[in-house]
Write a protein that holds these residues in place. Structure first.
Motif, PDB file in Angstrom:
ATOM      1  N   ILE A  65     -35.805  28.932  87.112  1.00  0.00           N
ATOM      2  CA  ILE A  65     -35.011  28.612  88.307  1.00  0.00           C
ATOM      3  C   ILE A  65     -35.857  28.794  89.555  1.00  0.00           C
ATOM      4  O   ILE A  65     -35.687  28.085  90.540  1.00  0.00           O
ATOM      5  CB  ILE A  65     -33.738  29.486  88.359  1.00  0.00           C
ATOM      6  CG1 ILE A  65     -32.843  29.005  89.496  1.00  0.00           C
ATOM      7  CG2 ILE A  65     -34.061  30.979  88.539  1.00  0.00           C
ATOM      8  CD1 ILE A  65     -31.440  29.565  89.412  1.00  0.00           C
ATOM      9  N   LEU A  66     -36.838  29.706  89.482  1.00  0.00           N
ATOM     10  CA  LEU A  66     -37.714  29.948  90.626  1.00  0.00           C
ATOM     11  C   LEU A  66     -39.131  30.147  90.136  1.00  0.00           C
ATOM     12  O   LEU A  66     -39.366  30.837  89.154  1.00  0.00           O
ATOM     13  CB  LEU A  66     -37.247  31.175  91.403  1.00  0.00           C
ATOM     14  CG  LEU A  66     -37.964  31.436  92.735  1.00  0.00           C
ATOM     15  CD1 LEU A  66     -36.982  32.034  93.732  1.00  0.00           C
ATOM     16  CD2 LEU A  66     -39.167  32.331  92.576  1.00  0.00           C
ATOM     17  N   LYS A  67     -40.028  29.492  90.820  1.00  0.00           N
ATOM     18  CA  LYS A  67     -41.422  29.573  90.390  1.00  0.00           C
ATOM     19  C   LYS A  67     -42.303  29.533  91.637  1.00  0.00           C
ATOM     20  O   LYS A  67     -42.104  28.699  92.532  1.00  0.00           O
ATOM     21  CB  LYS A  67     -41.702  28.355  89.511  1.00  0.00           C
ATOM     22  CG  LYS A  67     -43.001  28.413  88.739  1.00  0.00           C
ATOM     23  CD  LYS A  67     -43.027  27.172  87.804  1.00  0.00           C
ATOM     24  CE  LYS A  67     -44.430  26.780  87.387  1.00  0.00           C
ATOM     25  NZ  LYS A  67     -45.081  27.707  86.488  1.00  0.00           N
ATOM     26  N   THR A  68     -43.233  30.497  91.691  1.00  0.00           N
ATOM     27  CA  THR A  68     -44.161  30.454  92.834  1.00  0.00           C
ATOM     28  C   THR A  68     -45.539  30.091  92.337  1.00  0.00           C
ATOM     29  O   THR A  68     -45.923  30.447  91.223  1.00  0.00           O
ATOM     30  CB  THR A  68     -44.246  31.817  93.548  1.00  0.00           C
ATOM     31  OG1 THR A  68     -44.858  32.766  92.661  1.00  0.00           O
ATOM     32  CG2 THR A  68     -42.873  32.322  93.961  1.00  0.00           C
ATOM     33  N   LYS A  69     -46.257  29.342  93.161  1.00  0.00           N
ATOM     34  CA  LYS A  69     -47.618  28.948  92.788  1.00  0.00           C
ATOM     35  C   LYS A  69     -48.577  29.404  93.866  1.00  0.00           C
ATOM     36  O   LYS A  69     -48.486  28.960  95.017  1.00  0.00           O
ATOM     37  CB  LYS A  69     -47.699  27.425  92.673  1.00  0.00           C
ATOM     38  CG  LYS A  69     -47.093  26.881  91.392  1.00  0.00           C
ATOM     39  CD  LYS A  69     -47.383  25.379  91.292  1.00  0.00           C
ATOM     40  CE  LYS A  69     -46.632  24.757  90.129  1.00  0.00           C
ATOM     41  NZ  LYS A  69     -46.559  23.286  90.287  1.00  0.00           N
ATOM     42  N   ASN A  70     -49.449  30.315  93.486  1.00  0.00           N
ATOM     43  CA  ASN A  70     -50.480  30.829  94.407  1.00  0.00           C
ATOM     44  C   ASN A  70     -49.911  31.204  95.771  1.00  0.00           C
ATOM     45  O   ASN A  70     -50.471  30.864  96.804  1.00  0.00           O
ATOM     46  CB  ASN A  70     -51.602  29.808  94.600  1.00  0.00           C
ATOM     47  CG  ASN A  70     -52.270  29.467  93.292  1.00  0.00           C
ATOM     48  OD1 ASN A  70     -52.333  30.317  92.384  1.00  0.00           O
ATOM     49  ND2 ASN A  70     -52.722  28.240  93.175  1.00  0.00           N
ATOM     50  N   LEU A  71     -48.789  31.880  95.729  1.00  0.00           N
ATOM     51  CA  LEU A  71     -48.101  32.209  96.981  1.00  0.00           C
ATOM     52  C   LEU A  71     -48.892  33.263  97.748  1.00  0.00           C
ATOM     53  O   LEU A  71     -49.211  34.330  97.225  1.00  0.00           O
ATOM     54  CB  LEU A  71     -46.696  32.718  96.658  1.00  0.00           C
ATOM     55  CG  LEU A  71     -45.747  32.807  97.856  1.00  0.00           C
ATOM     56  CD1 LEU A  71     -45.576  31.436  98.505  1.00  0.00           C
ATOM     57  CD2 LEU A  71     -44.389  33.342  97.405  1.00  0.00           C
TER      58      LEU A  71
END
Ligand SMILES: Nc1ncnc2c1ncn2[C@@H]1O[C@H](COP(=O)(O)OP(=O)(O)O)[C@@H](O)[C@H]1O
Ligand SMILES: [Mg+2]
Lengths: 221, 549
Positions: free
Chosen positions: A3-9
């Motif tokens: 539902i939530l995914k962060t990429k290289n945040l």
């Protein structure tokens, strides 16, 4: 599908002393229905991370995908509406509106989203679950800290959000109230299936959370 | 977002932040209240004065105008020639004389009976035309011309007791002409052809010159009015009848003149036979009156190419026949005897004038008349040349005072209004700034900027409404208090001071001024503009930053 995914945040602040890297290259994936606890030392970037994920702040770089939508690319108004529908927030310092009654504070989110949720019945029903139904006409200054956080939780819940972000919701509460709040969040998570991402120092959270993530100097360890 | 929600959130803020609401609104309302108070004073207190003065104004005479008309030389020339042609008289004389100094140019022979008749006709025509014009113009302002039976507004009253103004004179020329507005050009011509010039030329000279003739010492510059008055009386008593001779071509009463022009003109002058060398040596003047004023030399292009200043009297005598100046007036004996003007200057347009009294029934008419009809400052629609003066009158003074004070009050009110607006803008700015955290929370729970902006516009509009109501109450409250405390005594005092009769009007200080709406409008507008400006400045990109601030 998470539902939530962060990429290289990544989030860094420019200060007088130099650049502070609050969050660095965080890749995190949260599945629907999870209860994620984010732990770590003070200043490790927990709050920054949760604020970024909730769209309350803009990252320096990286992506945040919520239901496959990159919220960092949304325009201000779109993001506001997105937050109103999908997210709920619980803060350490409750941030209730002092000039609104408890009932109005609880239902505040629905005033802005034009949802059909807003009704006194619904407010009353929700309030009765958390046992503050007799305080609906009071103002925030007239109720206790524990009651205040319950109002804040109900506010975060009002629009049936997919994710509730809670940043140290027990930080300002005594032991009894802290445990009560954790139980409330757990039951919300279990009964409504709401995804919960919570920042906390509280080691007791391990009993409630389905997963625990630890941050250190802005990085997941 | 529903309107009802917007309203709920805005109203909640007003209600719960009651103290702040009251303090904010009262502060601003006090300022605007004072502005409104001034407006009510403006529109009522002084309007009362104006009404009172207007009521008793009726039937009073307020203005004397001096109107002027020109003689048309071309018309007179044409008419004189026509009369010449028609005349069967064997001895008839051609009315034009060739100008010896300007070849091919002719001027009117002022001793010619056709010229005299033509100018009389022209004069009569102009006088009646002037009368008609004045009557018409005055009627437009509900004014009427009345007889100047008292010979008012003639400085001759002061200085020429010997020249009595005939009773019943109309003030307009020629019957009741005032010496001080005699067309100088007419006198110029007269003296040039004055048959009695060999005996003595009657003159009216400024008191200043008479003092020199009488060998009076110069009064110090800081002489008191009493001394000046005594000096004037002395001159007035002793000067009439004084004989003096033109004694020099270099100066006249100490004012230098230009010899070259003098001689050149006189050499070729037809007066050469009678006057040898320097004319002033041969002319005896007799003072018949004193006028106010001093020498005002006028300038003509001199032989050197520069402009030479020369006093008027000598301009006449050197034969050039210019007009202007103010060194004195030469009065032809003929004129003294019967006041009839028959001559005019040969090449210049002549000015004639007189004093006319117009009666107005309302002060406003008089003010309009003066503003519209006189050719003062580039008034393109003017019909009358000359000047107008009102009589000294307490009623008129009251009226003018009301006007002036009103103007002052308007400026003061506008000034206060601006200050009030600035203070209000600052206060509202702070109020909006205080909402920064609330705004951030709203955004966190899903509010768009537009929705929040609406909430604050509603909030500030409600604040404005309360402020406006308070301002009205304060403004009119002040007025009412002043009214209760002072109206009776003000009315009574005014009556005594200005000699007003008992009338239905009392002085009232609680009138409605339409500009009050402007003030109310300003309150709402400032609130709105300030909200919009401050709101956009207040919001930053990061919600969490706004929450923490
Ligand atoms: N607005 C800001 N400006 C500058 N530095 C900040 C700001 N917010 C947080 N930081 C810095 O970023 C780091 C992470 O802060 P934070 O996320 O609040 O940590 P935590 O919530 O884990 O205690 C800290 O070093 C903090 O000083
Ligand atoms: Mg923190």
């Amino acid at each position: 599908m998470p539902i939530l995914k962060t990429k290289n945040l990544t989030k860094s602040y420019k200060t007088k002393k130099g650049i502070v890297h609050a969050v660095t290259d965080v890749n995190l994936s949260v599945e629907k229905g999870e209860f994620v606890a984010i732990m770590g030392q003070s200043g490790s970037g927990k709050s920054t991370l949760i604020q970024l994920m909730g769209g309350l702040d803009t990252p320096t770089s990286g992506e945040i995908l919520v239901d496959e939508i990159d919220i960092t690319k949304l325009k201000d108004n779109q993001l506001s509406k997105f937050r109103g529908k999908k997210f709920g927030f619980v803060f350490q310092t409750f941030y209730l509106q002092p000039f609104l009654t408890v009932a109005q504070n609880i239902s505040l989110p629905s005033m802005f989203t034009n949802s059909q949720n807003l009704s006194l019945d619904r407010t009353r029903k929700l309030a009765s679950i958390l046992k503050i139904e007799d305080k609906l006409d009071s103002y925030p200054s007239e109720i206790s800290g524990g009651q205040t956080q319950r109002v804040a939780i109900l506010r975060s819940l009002y629009n049936n959000p997919a994710i509730i972000f809670a940043d140290e919701p027990t930080g300002n509460l005594d032991e009894t109230n802290s445990i009560a709040v954790l139980k409330m969040l757990k039951s919300i998570n279990q009964k409504l299936g709401t995804t919960i991402i919570m920042v906390t120092h509280d080691s007791r959270v391990k009993q409630y959370a389905t997963r625990t993530i630890t941050l250190q100097e802005g990085k997941i360890t | 977002m529903k309107l009802s929600h917007t309203f709920t959130l805005a109203a909640a803020k007003l209600k719960v932040r009651r103290r702040r609401t009251i303090v904010t609104c009262t502060t601003i309302a006090l300022l605007f209240g004072v502005v409104i108070f001034f407006l009510t004073v403006y529109s009522s207190l002084f309007a009362s004065h104006t009404r009172m003065s207007a009521e008793i104004f009726d039937g009073n005479t307020f203005i004397i105008t001096s109107t002027f008309r020109n003689f048309n030389t071309v018309t007179i020339r044409a008419r004189a020639l026509e009369l010449y042609d028609l005349s069967q008289d064997e001895d008839k004389r051609y009315p034009l004389i060739e100008d010896e100094w300007h070849e091919g140019e002719f001027f009117l022979d002022h001793t010619n009976k056709f010229v005299i008749q033509a100018s009389d006709e022209e004069h009569a025509r102009l006088m009646s035309e002037q009368h008609i014009t004045l009557t018409e113009v005055a009627a437009r302002y509900n004014g009427e011309i009345i007889a100047n039976t008292e010979g008012l507004h003639r400085s001759s009253d002061l200085f020429f007791p010997a020249l009595e103004i005939p009773p019943g004179a109309q003030g307009a020329m020629p019957s009741g002409v005032a010496i001080d507005i005699l067309p100088r050009s007419v006198v110029n011509s007269l003296i040039a052809f004055e048959p009695n010039m060999q005996d003595s030329v009657p003159v009216i000279i400024p008191a200043e010159h008479a003092a020199r003739l009488l060998n009076l010492s110069r009064l110090p510059d800081d002489a008191s009015p009493r001394e000046l008055e005594a000096r004037l009386k002395d001159i007035h008593d002793r000067a009439p009848g004084l004989i003096f001779h033109g004694h020099s071509t270099d100066t006249f009463f100490g004012v230098p003149i230009n010899d070259e022009i003098e001689e050149e003109s006189l050499n070729s002058s037809e007066l050469d036979d009678e006057i040898s060398e320097s004319p002033t040596e041969h002319i005896t003047f007799q003072v018949i009156g004193i006028s106010a004023g001093t020498i005002q030399p006028y300038t003509i292009p001199g032989p050197s190419g520069f402009r030479d200043e020369r006093p008027f009297l000598l301009r006449v005598l050197d034969g050039i026949n210019s007009f202007g100046g103010g060194a004195g007036f030469i009065i032809p004996t003929e004129f003294i005897n019967d006041y009839t003007l028959q001559y005019f200057e040969r090449s210049y347009t002549s000015w004639l004038g007189g004093s006319t009294i117009i009666r107005f029934s309302r002060p406003a008419d008089l003010i309009d008349f003066r503003a519209n009809e006189f050719c003062y400052d580039d008034n393109p629609h003017c019909t009358l040349y000359g000047g107008a003066q009102e009589f000294m009158s307490s009623i008129y003074w009251l009226h003018t005072m009301s006007y002036n004070i009103n103007t002052g009050v308007v400026y003061l009110t506008a000034f206060l209004g601006f200050i009030a607006m600035f203070i209000m803008a600052g206060t509202i700015g702070r109020v909006i700034e205080d909402e920064k955290q609330a705004t951030a929370i709203y955004r966190a729970v899903g509010a768009t900027k537009g929705a929040i902006r609406k909430i604050y516009i509603t909030y500030v509009t409600l604040l404005s409404a309360i402020t406006a109501t308070l301002a009205l109450i304060i403004g009119y409250g002040f007025s009412l208090a002043i009214h209760i405390a002072y109206s009776r005594i003000l009315t009574a005092n005014s009556r005594v001071t200005y000699g007003l009769p008992e009338s239905t009007h009392t002085i009232w200080t609680v009138g409605f001024d339409i500009r009050t709406l402007l003030v109310i409008g300003a309150i709402f507008l400032v609130g709105l503009l300030c909200t919009l400006l401050c709101f956009d400045r207040m919001i930053s990109k990061s919600i969490i930053k706004d929450i923490k601030d």
